[in-house]
Scaffold this motif. Structure first.
Motif, mmCIF file in Angstrom:
data_model
loop_
_atom_site.group_PDB
_atom_site.id
_atom_site.type_symbol
_atom_site.label_atom_id
_atom_site.label_comp_id
_atom_site.label_asym_id
_atom_site.label_seq_id
_atom_site.Cartn_x
_atom_site.Cartn_y
_atom_site.Cartn_z
ATOM 1 N N CYS A 233 -0.473 13.970 22.745
ATOM 2 C CA CYS A 233 -1.818 13.468 22.457
ATOM 3 C C CYS A 233 -2.171 13.708 20.988
ATOM 4 O O CYS A 233 -2.759 12.832 20.331
ATOM 5 C CB CYS A 233 -2.825 14.160 23.364
ATOM 6 N N PHE A 234 -1.810 14.877 20.477
ATOM 7 C CA PHE A 234 -2.055 15.169 19.065
ATOM 8 C C PHE A 234 -1.301 14.192 18.164
ATOM 9 O O PHE A 234 -1.836 13.718 17.158
ATOM 10 C CB PHE A 234 -1.622 16.601 18.725
ATOM 11 N N ILE A 235 -0.054 13.882 18.529
ATOM 12 C CA ILE A 235 0.760 12.959 17.730
ATOM 13 C C ILE A 235 0.139 11.566 17.737
ATOM 14 O O ILE A 235 0.032 10.913 16.692
ATOM 15 C CB ILE A 235 2.209 12.915 18.270
ATOM 16 N N GLN A 236 -0.289 11.113 18.934
ATOM 17 C CA GLN A 236 -0.909 9.789 19.014
ATOM 18 C C GLN A 236 -2.213 9.747 18.219
ATOM 19 O O GLN A 236 -2.496 8.777 17.511
ATOM 20 C CB GLN A 236 -1.175 9.399 20.468
ATOM 21 N N LEU A 237 -3.010 10.811 18.317
ATOM 22 C CA LEU A 237 -4.257 10.905 17.554
ATOM 23 C C LEU A 237 -3.979 10.846 16.053
ATOM 24 O O LEU A 237 -4.696 10.187 15.300
ATOM 25 C CB LEU A 237 -4.998 12.190 17.906
ATOM 26 N N HIS A 238 -2.921 11.538 15.632
ATOM 27 C CA HIS A 238 -2.567 11.552 14.210
ATOM 28 C C HIS A 238 -2.217 10.160 13.718
ATOM 29 O O HIS A 238 -2.740 9.694 12.699
ATOM 30 C CB HIS A 238 -1.389 12.499 13.972
ATOM 31 N N THR B 206 -3.597 14.191 8.950
ATOM 32 C CA THR B 206 -2.845 15.433 9.180
ATOM 33 C C THR B 206 -3.780 16.634 9.181
ATOM 34 O O THR B 206 -3.686 17.528 10.045
ATOM 35 C CB THR B 206 -1.760 15.610 8.104
ATOM 36 N N LEU B 207 -4.694 16.666 8.212
ATOM 37 C CA LEU B 207 -5.668 17.758 8.134
ATOM 38 C C LEU B 207 -6.535 17.817 9.390
ATOM 39 O O LEU B 207 -6.730 18.893 9.974
ATOM 40 C CB LEU B 207 -6.553 17.564 6.896
ATOM 41 N N LEU B 208 -7.035 16.678 9.822
ATOM 42 C CA LEU B 208 -7.921 16.637 10.996
ATOM 43 C C LEU B 208 -7.190 17.057 12.261
ATOM 44 O O LEU B 208 -7.717 17.847 13.057
ATOM 45 C CB LEU B 208 -8.493 15.230 11.162
ATOM 46 N N VAL B 209 -5.984 16.561 12.450
ATOM 47 C CA VAL B 209 -5.231 16.892 13.665
ATOM 48 C C VAL B 209 -4.835 18.371 13.671
ATOM 49 O O VAL B 209 -4.798 19.004 14.735
ATOM 50 C CB VAL B 209 -3.990 15.985 13.802
#
Length: 321
Positions: free
Chosen positions: A100-105, A160-163
């Motif tokens: 999920c983090f990767i998709q969000l990024h 990248t910063l946000l994730v």
């Protein structure tokens, strides 16, 4: 919060993307529809990239940015649709937290890059129509490369910063995301610790990416339309408007749905409307780009005709052999 409690709260290892589960009878139909859209989107955008690279007449700043946009849209739709297709086909709506983090990024990175590229394309059209004498001097190859590189690089850093900040949140349940992809707002709502810093950083980044590029794009088109209306001849106005009409349609679809989605309150029946509108800027915009540019742009249509003619001649040559 005690340490033991925090450890219990980190036990979630996967999310459930609810997607379109409220219409179970349409799952197969939606799967087929989105599969066709995905294939057409990828094929259409790759074709645009090939045409821009292969045809000498398309080696201009406008088509350089169009090639970048098509490449981006291929990645953009691939970050969301394959996972959704698997979910619709198999009924498995789970996705790992890291997934999920990767998709969000990638979603955040590519949306930001699209905003910057659309702004760069509007600036290109502004110079071509409003400052034609300065166009060749300003839109040189090196400057175009710098604009394109910045359009890709800064959103990547920002996402990248946000994730990284989102990944520090503790998710303690429930683990159901009421969306068809891992979007920022539905995810942060599932966190059980303070999200104020993450939301503040997200607001600042969105303001610099979406709002600033939107203002630049709108300002460019106000100047463009004003200049076009001052052209005395009808033929001249039509010719000038034809050079930017395709881009204006794409900008309207993308920003229109994007702004509505994130301004609508995420409550009640509006959640379903939010999901439907999200389909426009995540799925339909990447599909619309190659269709709009290929149908409304004379140079692209001529380049496509050359490719078709080349393929026909090649087939004849193969049959003769």
């Amino acid at each position: 919060m005690g340490k033991g409690e925090g450890e219990n709260q980190t036990s979630i290892t996967e999310f459930i993307l609810l997607g379109f589960e409220n219409v179970p009878e349409l799952q197969i139909l939606l799967c087929l529809l989105f599969l066709v859209i995905y294939v057409v989107t990828v094929a259409g955008n790759i074709l645009i990239v090939v045409l821009v690279v292969a045809d000498q007449r398309l080696h201009t700043s406008m088509y350089f940015f169009l090639g970048n946009l098509s490449c981006l849209d291929t990645c953009y739709t691939s970050a969301i649709l394959p996972r959704m297709l698997v979910s619709l086909l198999t009924g498995d709506r789970t996705i790992s937290v890291n997934g999920c983090f990767i998709q969000l990024h990638f979603f955040g990175f590519l949306v930001g890059a699209e905003c910057y590229l659309l702004a760069a394309m509007s600036y290109d059209r502004y110079l071509a129509i409003c400052k034609p004498l300065h166009y060749a001097a300003r839109m040189k190859g090196r400057f175009c490369l710098q604009l394109a590189a910045g359009s890709w690089l800064w959103p990547f850093v920002a996402s990248t910063l946000l994730v990284c900040l989102v990944s520090q949140l503790i998710f303690c349940g429930p683990n159901e995301i009421d969306h068809f992809f891992c979007d920022f707002t539905p995810m942060t709502k599932l966190s059980c610790n303070d999200t104020n810093l993450v939301i503040l950083v997200s607001f600042i980044l969105c303001s610099t990416e979406v709002l600033s590029t939107f203002i630049l794009t709108v300002t460019s088109y106000i100047s463009i339309i004003t200049t076009i209306l001052r052209i005395p001849s009808t033929t001249g106005r039509k010719k000038a408007f034809s050079t930017c009409s395709s881009h204006l349609i794409v900008v309207t679809i993308f920003y229109g749905t994007l702004i509505i989605v994130y301004m609508l309150p995420d409550v009640g029946a509006l959640k379903d409307l939010n999901k439907v509108l999200s389909v426009f800027y995540t799925v339909l915009t990447p599909l619309a780009n190659p269709l709009i540019y290929s149908l409304r742009n004379r140079e692209v249509k001529e380049a496509m005709k050359k490719v078709i003619q080349f393929m026909q001649h090649s087939q004849k040559f193969v049959w003769i052999d």
